[in-house]
Design an enzyme around this catalytic site. Structure first.
Site, PDB file in Angstrom:
ATOM      1  CG  HIS A 196       1.047  -6.222   8.096  1.00  0.00           C
ATOM      2  ND1 HIS A 196       0.070  -7.064   7.589  1.00  0.00           N
ATOM      3  CD2 HIS A 196       1.391  -5.409   7.066  1.00  0.00           C
ATOM      4  CE1 HIS A 196      -0.153  -6.765   6.326  1.00  0.00           C
ATOM      5  NE2 HIS A 196       0.637  -5.775   5.978  1.00  0.00           N
TER       6      HIS A 196
ATOM      7  CG  ASP B 238      -1.498  -9.128   9.605  1.00  0.00           C
ATOM      8  OD1 ASP B 238      -1.584  -7.918   9.865  1.00  0.00           O
ATOM      9  OD2 ASP B 238      -1.279  -9.570   8.471  1.00  0.00           O
TER      10      ASP B 238
ATOM     11  CB  SER C 284       0.670  -5.795   2.660  1.00  0.00           C
ATOM     12  OG  SER C 284      -0.321  -5.021   3.309  1.00  0.00           O
TER      13      SER C 284
ATOM     14  CE1 TYR D  17      -2.863   3.117   2.068  1.00  0.00           C
ATOM     15  CE2 TYR D  17      -4.168   1.789   0.554  1.00  0.00           C
ATOM     16  CZ  TYR D  17      -4.015   2.924   1.327  1.00  0.00           C
ATOM     17  OH  TYR D  17      -5.008   3.873   1.359  1.00  0.00           O
TER      18      TYR D  17
END
Length: 475
Positions: free
Chosen positions: A454, A424, A331, A248
């Protein structure tokens, strides 16, 4: 006076976007090659969580070190298994500490399923251990809290464990009736946009061992996106490919440490050297959220397909082996990898770490129950719904049902390696498994990091390396 220490350290993989300076390149641009037609798919580190060993309290009168370990270490159980933990405490207090150890278990959706309290005491400068056995639970993921309340010390340690994760199903799977038509139409629209590939060797970043190329191409809405292709100078006639997709708002740079693969790192629009391909304000994933057709991820998913177009178009020129194209991502990049494999059968293998947005309908519910203040991309979607009453949760799901990786999963036929971390806070393990269990792949495997957030533990990458080589039958 009692003291509270909450010592679960959070390590986040979502790196901030980096400023990207234009590199000096040679002017010897490689001519564009024609794009082959794409057949439509048939619709059929180490800031790890220190939770494994809690840090001492730092109180001047004494310290406590708490260790909580699951048995088995992966914290995964079968339906009829007793859930077992060892709870170990070492004290440097100069006085005896006594009180209660309470164990509380909730589902990841917040429902309490078990609670029990034990008498607990530790002698001065002493240690104490307790084995805790918990009744079997149904398939799912659970948060367990160990709450220690002693004379001069309070602490809470949190863990997550799973039961029969391969049997987990999403609470609701809602795939629109025109889902396949929507994405086939998107690919048809993309195919009418001339890619205008431009490949330029970057002299400054190239080395004696590696050739680095700046890749430019036109994608959805004729936007100009970029990426980096890195190849070993000494390479076989046909070299396998790693196609890496970004997290991201993460900047992808050339990969210089892989000697066995051609590595293509794509910056989708709004990321890295493709940042200027998207003008937006506010949060990235809220761009055009009120429109299914103009939503940011429609363009992003098509950027990923266009990246495959580049690999295919230049396969002969660079000796890229189209039978050995691995798509790799973490991710958001893991989400993109699964989606791309569902859209494009030129993908021959996927490794996906901590896939963002998987099973969004449940992820929206789980986030606030386990990590209410984590401002993740899913939190941003949830927050948008809460603050804009005209944009209801129903409208959010009506949009995201077209974009959720879980709805692409049945179309993924290639081998998949999925990495999951149980703590996570951005990508709940239940949602990752719900998506994984929908995959159409005959060969698929999971890797679990039980005590990390994460991120994945370092040994995963060695496993991933050999898994790819074994799957592709590489020497």
């Amino acid at each position: 006076m009692k003291k509270s220490t909450y010592s679960l350290f959070i390590a986040i993989l979502l790196a901030p976007a980096l400023l990207f300076g234009q590199s000096k390149s040679s002017n010897d641009a490689i001519p564009s090659l024609p794009i082959p037609s794409l057949p439509l798919k048939q619709t059929t580190k180490e800031a790890s969580a220190k939770s494994a060993e809690e840090q001492p309290s730092g109180d001047e009168d004494g310290d406590m070190i708490i260790k909580v370990n699951a048995s088995p270490k992966k914290s995964l159980y079968k339906k009829d298994d007793k859930i077992k933990y060892s709870f170990d405490v070492k004290s440097t207090y100069k006085t005896k500490q006594e009180g209660k150890l309470s164990v509380l278990i909730n589902t990841d959706l917040g429902d309490k399923v078990y609670e029990k309290a034990y008498n607990f005491k530790v002698g001065k400068n002493g240690s104490e251990s307790m084995d805790i056995s918990i009744p079997p639970q149904q398939a799912g993921f659970y948060q367990i809290k160990f709450m220690l309340n002693l004379t001069d010390y309070d602490d809470t340690v949190k863990r997550i464990f799973g039961v029969d994760p391969e049997k987990i199903k999403a609470t609701t799977i809602s795939k629109p009736n025109n889902f396949d038509d929507f994405w086939d139409g998107s690919k048809q629209t993309l195919s009418k946009i001339a890619p205008q590939f431009k490949v330029t060797k970057d002299i400054q970043q190239s080395t004696k061992e590696k050739d680095v190329y700046l890749i430019e191409m036109r994608s959805w809405d004729n936007a100009l996106i970029r990426g980096w292709l890195t190849l070993p100078v000494k390479r076989p006639r046909h070299i396998p490919v790693k196609y890496r997709l970004p997290g991201y708002i993460v900047t992808m740079q050339p990969t210089m440490d892989d000697d066995e693969f051609a590595v293509f790192n794509l910056n989708v629009r709004g990321n890295g050297n493709s940042k200027d391909a998207l003008k937006y304000h506010g949060e990235y994933n809220l761009n055009h959220i009120d429109s299914r057709d103009e939503y940011i991820y429609r363009a992003v998913y098509m950027d990923c397909v266009r990246g495959m177009d580049f690999i295919s178009a230049y396969s002969d020129f660079f000796g890229l082996d189209m039978d050995k194209v691995a798509v790799v991502g973490g991710s958001q990049g893991a989400c993109l990898a699964i989606v791309l494999a569902g859209l494009d059968n030129r993908v021959k293998l996927v490794t996906a770490e901590l896939p963002l947005y998987s099973d969004l309908r449940d992820a929206i519910k789980i986030g606030p129950t386990l990590y209410p203040e984590k401002k993740s991309p899913i939190w941003m979607l949830n927050n948008y719904v809460q603050k804009n009453h005209y944009f209801t949760e129903k409208k959010l799901f009506a949009l995201w049902d077209y974009y959720d990786p879980i709805n692409f999963a049945p179309q993924v036929k290639c081998p998949v390696l999925l990495a999951v971390s149980l703590l996570d806070e951005l990508c709940p393990p239940r949602c990752s498994y719900a998506m994984y269990n929908q995959l159409g792949s005959k060969k698929k495997e999971t890797w679990v990091s039980p005590d990390l957030t994460h991120e994945v533990d370092e040994s995963y990458y060695q496993f991933q390396y050999y898994w790819i080589k074994e799957t592709f039958v590489l020497p």
